[in-house]
Design a protein around this motif. Structure first.
Motif, PDB file in Angstrom:
ATOM      1  N   ARG A  66       0.818  -1.213   0.000  1.00 42.65           N
ATOM      2  CA  ARG A  66       0.000   0.000   0.000  1.00 42.65           C
ATOM      3  C   ARG A  66       0.853   1.264   0.000  1.00 42.65           C
ATOM      4  O   ARG A  66       0.550   2.228  -0.691  1.00 42.65           O
ATOM      5  N   ASP A  67       1.916   1.286   0.792  1.00 48.26           N
ATOM      6  CA  ASP A  67       2.806   2.444   0.898  1.00 48.26           C
ATOM      7  C   ASP A  67       4.219   1.979   0.569  1.00 48.26           C
ATOM      8  O   ASP A  67       4.905   1.381   1.405  1.00 48.26           O
ATOM      9  N   GLN A  68       4.646   2.234  -0.664  1.00 48.72           N
ATOM     10  CA  GLN A  68       5.932   1.707  -1.117  1.00 48.72           C
ATOM     11  C   GLN A  68       7.102   2.310  -0.352  1.00 48.72           C
ATOM     12  O   GLN A  68       8.065   1.612  -0.019  1.00 48.72           O
ATOM     13  N   ARG A  69       7.045   3.605  -0.059  1.00 48.66           N
ATOM     14  CA  ARG A  69       8.121   4.248   0.698  1.00 48.66           C
ATOM     15  C   ARG A  69       8.257   3.616   2.075  1.00 48.66           C
ATOM     16  O   ARG A  69       9.370   3.261   2.512  1.00 48.66           O
ATOM     17  N   ALA A  70       7.144   3.444   2.773  1.00 43.77           N
ATOM     18  CA  ALA A  70       7.174   2.856   4.111  1.00 43.77           C
ATOM     19  C   ALA A  70       7.674   1.417   4.059  1.00 43.77           C
ATOM     20  O   ALA A  70       8.425   0.970   4.937  1.00 43.77           O
ATOM     21  N   GLU A 150       4.392   1.630  12.192  1.00 41.97           N
ATOM     22  CA  GLU A 150       5.346   1.283  11.138  1.00 41.97           C
ATOM     23  C   GLU A 150       6.675   0.829  11.743  1.00 41.97           C
ATOM     24  O   GLU A 150       7.298  -0.127  11.262  1.00 41.97           O
TER      25      GLU A 150
END
Length: 310
Positions: A66-70, A150
């Motif tokens: 869902r959140d590639q950076r994270a 996270e």
């Protein structure tokens, strides 16, 4: 669609996914390197972590992310933690003080006060006193403002446990970090005085710029001559510098540079690279000197290393 066409379509889909993965990784590479470097204090190990991150990232189904950076930060953190535990054992047999690997940084790093403070030699030495998990949590929370959930996923802890670790690590760091924020101009002025005294062998000049309680840490890694223990006090530090660096040498030059977002000196002896000196300055005097001479930690000083918090 025949089998050949289906196979071609599958190959194209795989190539497109690989292209997207590559573009995403490249877009966040500087951030991932900064995360790994702040956790490890070693650019060489940070690069290895990025390679390991890439190998795991390229095998990831991006449709499930869902959140590639994270997600990339999570992979990087896990790999850095594994490496940090190995490095902790390695440092136990290190000859003399272990200092973080200095990085030449661009002006934009120095202009970003938060980033410059986070990669400063003084703070990174404080981070060395944390456990691997505490360091990871502190770096992710305090430097990169990553959420507790996270971080919990990255370090395999519960969010509640991460909150406690973050509180403990913050209290530990705050008790040891420099209390005064010193401007780059004041640090540069102190280093200019130090530079003149170093290049001319001026003992009194060194005594004038060093605080009475100054501490010198020299990192030779057992490869280059260096003090195996911290040198304390202005008189001892001055005499060590003049006796160890200047004495019996034909020419010593110290060129101003910027390392880890702060003014530093690039030292050459007889034209050959000798090391990089960074300093901690309080009230106009140098209270800490960090001299990296280990050749293995001077491999990235030919060009600037891009760092970012975003």
């Amino acid at each position: 669609m025949n089998d050949q066409a289906a196979e071609q379509a599958t190959d194209q889909a795989i190539e497109q996914a690989a292209d997207v993965a590559t573009e995403t990784f490249v877009a966040h590479r500087n951030l991932l390197f900064t995360v790994a470097y702040e956790m490890l204090g070693s650019a060489a190990d940070a690069e290895d972590v990025l390679q390991e991150t890439w190998l795991r990232w390229i095998r990831t189904d991006l449709q499930e992310v869902r959140d590639q950076r994270a997600y990339l930060v999570r992979i990087t953190t896990r790999q850095a933690l594994n490496r940090l535990r190995t490095m902790t054992r390695r440092k136990e047999s290190y000859v003399g003080p272990w200092l973080p690997e200095p990085l030449l940084t661009a002006p934009d790093v120095a202009e970003d006060a938060e980033l410059a403070e986070s990669v400063s030699m003084a703070l990174m030495l404080v981070l060395e006193t944390l456990s691997p998990t505490e360091r990871a949590v502190f770096v992710l929370r305090e430097v990169f403002d990553v959420g507790y959930e996270e971080i919990a996923a990255a370090v395999d802890k519960s969010p509640a446990a991460v909150r406690q670790i973050a509180h403990r690590a913050r209290r530990h760091v705050d008790a040891r970090r420099p209390r005064e924020t010193v401007s780059a101009s004041r640090t540069r002025a102190a280093l200019e005085s130090f530079q003149r005294a170093l290049e001319t062998g001026d003992l009194q000049g060194l005594l004038d710029v060093l605080a009475p309680e100054v501490v010198l840490l020299t990192d030779g890694g057992g490869v280059i001559r260096a003090a195996v223990r911290p040198v304390s006090g202005a008189d001892k530090v001055s005499r060590f510098i003049l006796g160890g660096i200047v004495k019996h040498r034909n020419l010593v030059t110290a060129d101003p540079t910027v390392a880890n977002g702060h003014p530093a000196l690039f030292v050459r002896v007889n034209g050959e690279i000798d090391g990089i000196i960074t300093a901690r300055v309080d009230a106009g005097h140098i209270t800490g000197l960090y001299y990296v001479r280990n050749p293995e930690k001077l491999t990235r000083i030919a060009s600037q290393t891009p760092l970012t918090l975003r």
